[in-house]
Design a protein around this motif. Structure first.
Motif, PDB file in Angstrom:
ATOM      1  N   UNK A   1     -31.539 110.339  86.634  1.00  0.00           N
ATOM      2  CA  UNK A   1     -31.170 108.896  86.677  1.00  0.00           C
ATOM      3  C   UNK A   1     -29.880 108.720  87.485  1.00  0.00           C
ATOM      4  N   UNK A   2     -29.632 107.580  87.913  1.00  0.00           N
ATOM      5  CA  UNK A   2     -28.437 107.360  88.558  1.00  0.00           C
ATOM      6  C   UNK A   2     -27.429 107.091  87.628  1.00  0.00           C
ATOM      7  N   UNK A   3     -26.059 106.545  88.383  1.00  0.00           N
ATOM      8  CA  UNK A   3     -25.010 106.161  87.518  1.00  0.00           C
ATOM      9  C   UNK A   3     -24.587 104.887  87.291  1.00  0.00           C
ATOM     10  N   UNK A   4     -25.639 103.896  87.054  1.00  0.00           N
ATOM     11  CA  UNK A   4     -25.301 102.645  87.044  1.00  0.00           C
ATOM     12  C   UNK A   4     -24.817 101.764  87.949  1.00  0.00           C
ATOM     13  N   UNK A   5     -24.925 102.347  89.210  1.00  0.00           N
ATOM     14  CA  UNK A   5     -24.537 101.745  90.495  1.00  0.00           C
ATOM     15  C   UNK A   5     -25.461 100.430  90.527  1.00  0.00           C
ATOM     16  N   UNK A   6     -24.368  99.131  90.918  1.00  0.00           N
ATOM     17  CA  UNK A   6     -25.168  97.903  91.334  1.00  0.00           C
ATOM     18  C   UNK A   6     -25.516  97.853  92.813  1.00  0.00           C
ATOM     19  N   UNK A   7     -26.740  97.475  92.779  1.00  0.00           N
ATOM     20  CA  UNK A   7     -27.356  97.307  94.118  1.00  0.00           C
ATOM     21  C   UNK A   7     -27.778  95.892  94.072  1.00  0.00           C
ATOM     22  N   UNK A   8     -27.624  95.145  94.990  1.00  0.00           N
ATOM     23  CA  UNK A   8     -27.901  93.666  95.342  1.00  0.00           C
ATOM     24  C   UNK A   8     -29.368  93.731  95.715  1.00  0.00           C
ATOM     25  N   UNK A   9     -30.372  92.922  95.254  1.00  0.00           N
ATOM     26  CA  UNK A   9     -31.576  92.428  95.799  1.00  0.00           C
ATOM     27  C   UNK A   9     -31.629  91.108  96.363  1.00  0.00           C
ATOM     28  N   UNK A  10     -31.519  91.092  97.712  1.00  0.00           N
ATOM     29  CA  UNK A  10     -31.530  89.764  98.351  1.00  0.00           C
ATOM     30  C   UNK A  10     -33.099  89.166  98.310  1.00  0.00           C
ATOM     31  N   UNK A  11     -33.501  88.369  97.969  1.00  0.00           N
ATOM     32  CA  UNK A  11     -34.851  87.751  97.694  1.00  0.00           C
ATOM     33  C   UNK A  11     -35.398  88.502  96.228  1.00  0.00           C
ATOM     34  N   UNK A  12     -34.882  88.591  95.428  1.00  0.00           N
ATOM     35  CA  UNK A  12     -35.210  89.398  94.145  1.00  0.00           C
ATOM     36  C   UNK A  12     -36.521  88.729  93.603  1.00  0.00           C
ATOM     37  N   UNK A  13     -36.720  87.383  93.610  1.00  0.00           N
ATOM     38  CA  UNK A  13     -37.703  86.747  92.933  1.00  0.00           C
ATOM     39  C   UNK A  13     -39.035  86.618  93.710  1.00  0.00           C
ATOM     40  N   UNK A  14     -38.834  87.026  94.945  1.00  0.00           N
ATOM     41  CA  UNK A  14     -40.157  87.155  95.693  1.00  0.00           C
ATOM     42  C   UNK A  14     -40.969  88.354  95.546  1.00  0.00           C
ATOM     43  N   UNK A  15     -42.274  88.451  95.939  1.00  0.00           N
ATOM     44  CA  UNK A  15     -43.030  89.448  95.511  1.00  0.00           C
ATOM     45  C   UNK A  15     -42.729  90.796  95.614  1.00  0.00           C
ATOM     46  N   UNK A  16     -41.969  91.203  96.845  1.00  0.00           N
ATOM     47  CA  UNK A  16     -41.736  92.594  97.050  1.00  0.00           C
ATOM     48  C   UNK A  16     -40.529  92.573  96.131  1.00  0.00           C
ATOM     49  N   UNK A  17     -39.565  91.667  96.075  1.00  0.00           N
ATOM     50  CA  UNK A  17     -38.236  91.670  95.452  1.00  0.00           C
ATOM     51  C   UNK A  17     -38.471  92.114  94.120  1.00  0.00           C
ATOM     52  N   UNK A  18     -39.514  91.647  93.411  1.00  0.00           N
ATOM     53  CA  UNK A  18     -39.673  91.867  92.076  1.00  0.00           C
ATOM     54  C   UNK A  18     -40.154  93.436  91.731  1.00  0.00           C
ATOM     55  N   UNK A  19     -40.908  93.937  92.679  1.00  0.00           N
ATOM     56  CA  UNK A  19     -41.033  95.410  92.580  1.00  0.00           C
ATOM     57  C   UNK A  19     -39.733  96.167  92.811  1.00  0.00           C
ATOM     58  N   UNK A  20     -39.026  95.738  94.011  1.00  0.00           N
ATOM     59  CA  UNK A  20     -37.551  96.458  94.033  1.00  0.00           C
ATOM     60  C   UNK A  20     -36.739  96.438  92.753  1.00  0.00           C
ATOM     61  N   UNK A  21     -36.622  95.275  92.093  1.00  0.00           N
ATOM     62  CA  UNK A  21     -35.847  95.122  90.865  1.00  0.00           C
ATOM     63  C   UNK A  21     -36.405  96.294  89.910  1.00  0.00           C
ATOM     64  N   UNK A  22     -37.670  96.293  89.667  1.00  0.00           N
ATOM     65  CA  UNK A  22     -38.297  96.988  88.686  1.00  0.00           C
ATOM     66  C   UNK A  22     -38.199  98.605  89.258  1.00  0.00           C
ATOM     67  N   UNK A  23     -38.016  99.061  90.326  1.00  0.00           N
ATOM     68  CA  UNK A  23     -37.843 100.386  90.749  1.00  0.00           C
ATOM     69  C   UNK A  23     -36.375 100.639  90.713  1.00  0.00           C
ATOM     70  N   UNK A  24     -35.414  99.854  91.035  1.00  0.00           N
ATOM     71  CA  UNK A  24     -34.121 100.048  90.876  1.00  0.00           C
ATOM     72  C   UNK A  24     -33.677 100.472  89.290  1.00  0.00           C
ATOM     73  N   UNK A  25     -34.363  99.652  88.300  1.00  0.00           N
ATOM     74  CA  UNK A  25     -34.226  99.934  87.127  1.00  0.00           C
ATOM     75  C   UNK A  25     -34.643 101.230  86.554  1.00  0.00           C
ATOM     76  N   UNK A  26     -35.777 101.515  87.135  1.00  0.00           N
ATOM     77  CA  UNK A  26     -36.409 102.780  86.794  1.00  0.00           C
ATOM     78  C   UNK A  26     -35.518 103.987  87.322  1.00  0.00           C
ATOM     79  N   UNK A  27     -34.754 103.937  88.325  1.00  0.00           N
ATOM     80  CA  UNK A  27     -33.849 104.951  88.784  1.00  0.00           C
ATOM     81  C   UNK A  27     -32.813 104.841  88.237  1.00  0.00           C
ATOM     82  N   UNK A  28     -32.316 103.850  87.298  1.00  0.00           N
ATOM     83  CA  UNK A  28     -30.941 103.890  86.603  1.00  0.00           C
ATOM     84  C   UNK A  28     -29.938 103.031  87.205  1.00  0.00           C
TER      85      UNK A  28
END
Length: 345
Positions: A1-28
Motif C-alpha cells: 500500500x502507498x502512503x496516502x499521496x494525492x494524485x490528480x486525475x484530470x478527466x476523472x469522470x470519463x470512462x478510463x478516468x473512472x478506472x484510474x480513480x479505482x486503481x489509485x484507491x486500490x493502491x492506497x
C-alpha cells in the motif's frame, strides 16, 4: 500500500478516468478529481465517498494550477489530448510534479516529445505520455522482447481484439487526428513517420493459440509508432489490428463499451503479439487480458507509483520502455492479475 499521496486525475469522470480513480484507491493513493464539468465531478466525488473535486479546464491555466496544488502527480485521462496534453503538462511543470497520460493519439504524443523534451529534462521532471494500452503496453512488450539487443531491423505489434466498442472519447480523439492528417494515413517506416494515401492491406497474422491465425488490417498504426522509436533503434515499427475490431471502430453504430463484471470491465478480451527481428534472429512477447480501457488504469497507476518511489531510469519526456524496467513492470502487472505476459525466445 502507498502512503496516502494525492494524485490528480484530470478527466476523472470519463470512462478510463473512472478506472484510474479505482486503481489509485486500490493502491492506497488518494485521487483528486479534476475536470471541466463541476456537476459530473460532484456526482463522482459523492459516489466515491466524498473525494476532493476540483473543477478545471485545459483552457484556464489558473484552474489547472488550483487543481494540481498540493498533489504528488497528475494522470491526464481527458482527450482529445491534442487539446489537453500541453496545458496539463505546463501546469505539472509549474507545480513541480510528474505527469502521466493515457493518450493514444499519434500526433499528440509526437507533440509532447517535440515540445517538452528539453524543458522537462532541464527541470528534472518526468513526463510519461501514452501510458496506456496503446503506446505504453506495446512499448513495454517490445522493449522486454529486445532484451540485450541494442538494435533491431523491425518490430511488429499485432492487436488481437475480440471486439472494439469505442468510447465517446476515442471517437472524438479519432476525429481530431483524422482532421490533423487531412484524411491521410500514417505509418512508421525508414526511421520516421510517413503520411500516405495507400489502401491498408489485409493479411493473416499467426496469433498464439487459442486465437490462432486471424485476418488483420496491416499498417493500422497506433501510438507505438511514436513510443517505440523514441528510444529504440528500430527503423520499421508496424502495427496490425484484427479485422473485426477495425470494423467495430469504423462503424458509427457500434455502441460504447458496457460493464460486464463487478469491476466495470466489458466482455472484450485482447491478445497483443509482439515480434522483433534482427537479422535472422527473432524474439517474441505476448500479453493477454480483458478490456483495453480498464487495463490502461493499472498501467498508468503503476507508472505513477514507480516515478514517486524513484524507480525510473531517466528524466524528461520518456515512454514506458525508456523510463521503466520493462520486464519488471510487466511482471508487476501480471502479479497484480491485470494481464498475463510471456516472453518467448
Amino acid at each position: 500500500m502507498e502512503s496516502g499521496q494525492r494524485v490528480v486525475v484530470f478527466g476523472a469522470y470519463g470512462h478510463t478516468g473512472r478506472f484510474v480513480v479505482a486503481a489509485l484507491r486500490e493502491r492506497g493513493f488518494v485521487p483528486v478529481l479534476a475536470g471541466r464539468d463541476p456537476g459530473r465531478l460532484r456526482a463522482l466525488a459523492e459516489s466515491e465517498g466524498g473525494l476532493d473535486a476540483r473543477p478545471a479546464s485545459a483552457d484556464d491555466a489558473a484552474s489547472l494550477d488550483r487543481a494540481l496544488a498540493g498533489t504528488a502527480a497528475v494522470i491526464n485521462c481527458a482527450g482529445p489530448f491534442a487539446t489537453t496534453a500541453a496545458p496539463v503538462i505546463e501546469a505539472a511543470l509549474r507545480a513541480g510534479i510528474p505527469y502521466v497520460d493515457v493518450a493514444a493519439e499519434i500526433e499528440a504524443n509526437a507533440d509532447t516529445f517535440a515540445h517538452f523534451t528539453d524543458r522537462a529534462r532541464a527541470a528534472g521532471a518526468v513526463i510519461v505520455p501514452a501510458m496506456a494500452f496503446y503506446g505504453g503496453l506495446g512499448d513495454l512488450l517490445v522493449t522486454a522482447a529486445m532484451g540485450d539487443w541494442a538494435e533491431a531491423d523491425e518490430a511488429h505489434i499485432a492487436y488481437g481484439l475480440s471486439s472494439w466498442h469505442p468510447t465517446a472519447g476515442t471517437r472524438a480523439a479519432g476525429g481530431v487526428s483524422h482532421e490533423r492528417r487531412g484524411g491521410r494515413r500514417v505509418r512508421y517506416t525508414k526511421g520516421r513517420l510517413e503520411y500516405h494515401d495507400d489502401a491498408l492491406p489485409t493479411l493473416q497474422w499467426p496469433f498464439p493459440e487459442p486465437m490462432g491465425s486471424r485476418a488483420v488490417i496491416g499498417e493500422f498504426t497506433m501510438a507505438d509508432a511514436v513510443t517505440v522509436p523514441s528510444h529504440l533503434a528500430i527503423p520499421e515499427v508496424r502495427t496490425y489490428m484484427t479485422r473485426e475490431a477495425a470494423r467495430d471502430l469504423a462503424s458509427p453504430d457500434t455502441p460504447a463499451p458496457a460493464p460486464a463484471d463487478e469491476r466495470g470491465r466489458s466482455e472484450q478480451t485482447f491478445l497483443v503479439d509482439v515480434v522483433v527481428r534482427s537479422g535472422a534472429g527473432e524474439r517474441r512477447a505476448v500479453a493477454r487480458g480483458r478490456d483495453i480501457y480498464a487495463v490502461s488504469a493499472p498501467l498508468a497507476v503503476e507508472a505513477v507509483h514507480r516515478v514517486l518511489t524513484g524507480r525510473t531510469r531517466t528524466v524528461g519526456v520518456a515512454s514506458a520502455g525508456r523510463v521503466f524496467d520493462a520486464a519488471d513492470f510487466l511482471r508487476s502487472l501480471s502479479a497484480g492479475g491485470h494481464l498475463s505476459v510471456e516472453l518467448l525466445p
